[in-house]
Design an enzyme around this catalytic site. Structure first.
Site, short mmCIF file in Angstrom:
data_model
loop_
_atom_site.label_atom_id
_atom_site.label_comp_id
_atom_site.label_asym_id
_atom_site.label_seq_id
_atom_site.Cartn_x
_atom_site.Cartn_y
_atom_site.Cartn_z
N HIS A 69 33.06 -70.54 8.16
CA HIS A 69 32.91 -70.47 6.69
C HIS A 69 31.70 -69.61 6.37
O HIS A 69 31.12 -68.98 7.27
CB HIS A 69 32.78 -71.90 6.12
CG HIS A 69 31.75 -72.75 6.80
ND1 HIS A 69 30.40 -72.43 6.81
CD2 HIS A 69 31.84 -73.88 7.54
CE1 HIS A 69 29.73 -73.35 7.47
NE2 HIS A 69 30.59 -74.24 7.94
N HIS B 251 28.59 -69.83 8.59
CA HIS B 251 28.68 -69.08 9.85
C HIS B 251 28.57 -67.58 9.58
O HIS B 251 27.93 -66.84 10.33
CB HIS B 251 30.01 -69.36 10.56
CG HIS B 251 30.24 -70.81 10.90
ND1 HIS B 251 31.18 -71.57 10.25
CD2 HIS B 251 29.67 -71.62 11.82
CE1 HIS B 251 31.19 -72.79 10.76
NE2 HIS B 251 30.28 -72.86 11.71
N GLY C 126 21.70 -72.38 12.24
CA GLY C 126 21.49 -72.70 10.83
C GLY C 126 20.53 -73.87 10.65
O GLY C 126 20.53 -74.82 11.42
P1 AMP Z 1 29.04 -75.56 13.84
O1 AMP Z 1 30.22 -74.67 13.91
O2 AMP Z 1 29.14 -76.61 12.79
O3 AMP Z 1 28.60 -76.08 15.18
O4 AMP Z 1 27.84 -74.63 13.36
C1 AMP Z 1 27.50 -73.47 14.03
C2 AMP Z 1 26.23 -72.92 13.46
O5 AMP Z 1 26.41 -72.66 12.06
C3 AMP Z 1 25.06 -73.92 13.56
O6 AMP Z 1 23.88 -73.20 13.90
C4 AMP Z 1 24.98 -74.47 12.17
O7 AMP Z 1 23.70 -74.94 11.80
C5 AMP Z 1 25.37 -73.27 11.34
N1 AMP Z 1 25.82 -73.67 10.02
C6 AMP Z 1 26.80 -74.57 9.73
N2 AMP Z 1 26.88 -74.75 8.39
C7 AMP Z 1 25.94 -73.96 7.83
C8 AMP Z 1 25.51 -73.71 6.49
N3 AMP Z 1 26.07 -74.32 5.45
N4 AMP Z 1 24.50 -72.82 6.31
C9 AMP Z 1 23.90 -72.21 7.36
N5 AMP Z 1 24.26 -72.41 8.64
C10 AMP Z 1 25.26 -73.26 8.88
#
Ligand code: AMP
Length: 306
Positions: free
Chosen positions: A54, A57, A167
């Site tokens: 999204h 990412h 993030g």
């Molecule tokens: P995930 O796919 O949920 O494991 O997240 C992958 C990376 O995307 C991680 O470093 C998260 O912190 C980052 N991330 C997920 N959601 C957001 C957001 N809303 N804003 C910024 N970074 C994000």
């Protein structure tokens, strides 16, 4: 000599003329060779994700593209960071859509391994960061951060990039990964990126898609109560108990009654604070319907009240 010749599994040709193609790898040796090859031409940024990409990412990918010559995105729903009864089986998986996002964003390399590729013999080695993993999400998700640090260490070994982008949405994870990289003298530099939110404040998350319309509406109370707390700190409130009570009331008023935690922590040590004097992070976790949501905001109590 290292064999850097590699066979990628597919190539998505970019529509615009003159741009490079996204190369997709499912195997370790070929993915590593591609990153080594890319590094010979300039800096490589790594963006580890679990997919269902999204805007949050996308912001990490853009941060990497701003700073690095090439960007590698990993897409892997890592079973070892899910506890029993958590949503590993139901976690959204959308590889084709994710590849289209990567193509749109100008990603160079996608590494999307299977569980068998990452853990062929189950794995007997765990990377554990002590103390930082105890509080906040660590309290109710024992072993979760061991799963995260182990897989991030593996991904950084497999894809030896220069910078890795994480993030602030998962603030505790960012602090833990940064500490791991420092403690293990890893060559990669960890870069934190701001939280991307919907217009109404809800932090973007792959799990938001589980919410019904009513749950989605109630979910906005997380960011609303965090922003209200930040305003109170900016206007001079320094007592953590009063801040936390305000957040709790905000969540309850917004229809959230299953609160996992609310805490004000030091932004580096993650230690709970009683009185705010410096940079801190207000963190919350709450369950809405079947969905566990987390959010946080940064505050700087060393600044004078507005
Ligand atoms: P995930 O796919 O949920 O494991 O997240 C992958 C990376 O995307 C991680 O470093 C998260 O912190 C980052 N991330 C997920 N959601 C957001 C957001 N809303 N804003 C910024 N970074 C994000």
């Amino acid at each position: 000599m290292l064999d850097t010749g590699y066979q990628c599994d597919h190539v998505i040709a970019r529509k615009r003329k003159g741009r490079r193609s996204v190369k997709i790898f499912h195997e370790i040796k070929a993915g590593r060779a591609a990153v080594i090859d890319a590094r010979a031409k300039g800096g490589v940024g790594l963006v580890p994700t679990m997919g269902a990409l999204h805007e949050g990412h996308r912001s990490l990918i853009r941060a990497s593209r701003d700073r690095c010559e090439s960007t590698a995105v990993t897409i892997f729903v890592n079973p070892t960071q899910f506890g029993p009864g958590e949503d590993f089986d139901d976690y959204p998986r959308a590889l084709n859509t994710d590849l289209a996002v990567c193509e749109e964003e100008g990603v160079d390399i996608v590494f999307a391994p299977s569980v068998e590729t990452m853990y062929p013999q189950g794995g007997r080695t765990t990377v554990h960061v002590s103390e930082l993993t105890d509080g906040l999400c660590g309290t109710s998700r024992p072993g979760h951060f061991d799963g995260v640090t182990t897989v991030v260490a593996k991904l950084c070994n497999i894809l030896p990039a220069d910078l890795a982008f994480f993030g602030e949405k998962d603030y505790q994870q960012l602090v833990i990964v940064r500490r791991m990289a420092r403690d293990l003298d890893m060559a990669i530099r960890i870069v934190g990126c701001p939280i991307v939110r919907e217009r109404d404040g809800l932090a973007l998350s792959s799990r938001n898609q589980y919410l019904t319309a009513d749950g989605r509406r109630r979910a906005t109370s997380l960011s609303r109560s965090l922003f209200a707390a930040r305003n109170r700190i900016e206007s001079g409130v320094r007592d953590a108990a009063s801040i936390l009570e305000g957040v709790r009331e905000g969540l309850r008023a917004g229809g959230v009654d299953d609160i996992g935690y609310i805490d004000v922590v030091d932004s580096e040590t993650l230690a709970s604070l009683h009185h705010l004097v410096d940079r801190a992070r207000i963190c919350v976790a709450a369950r809405i319907e079947s969905c566990r949501l987390i959010d946080n905001v940064g505050v700087d109590a060393s600044k004078d009240a507005k």
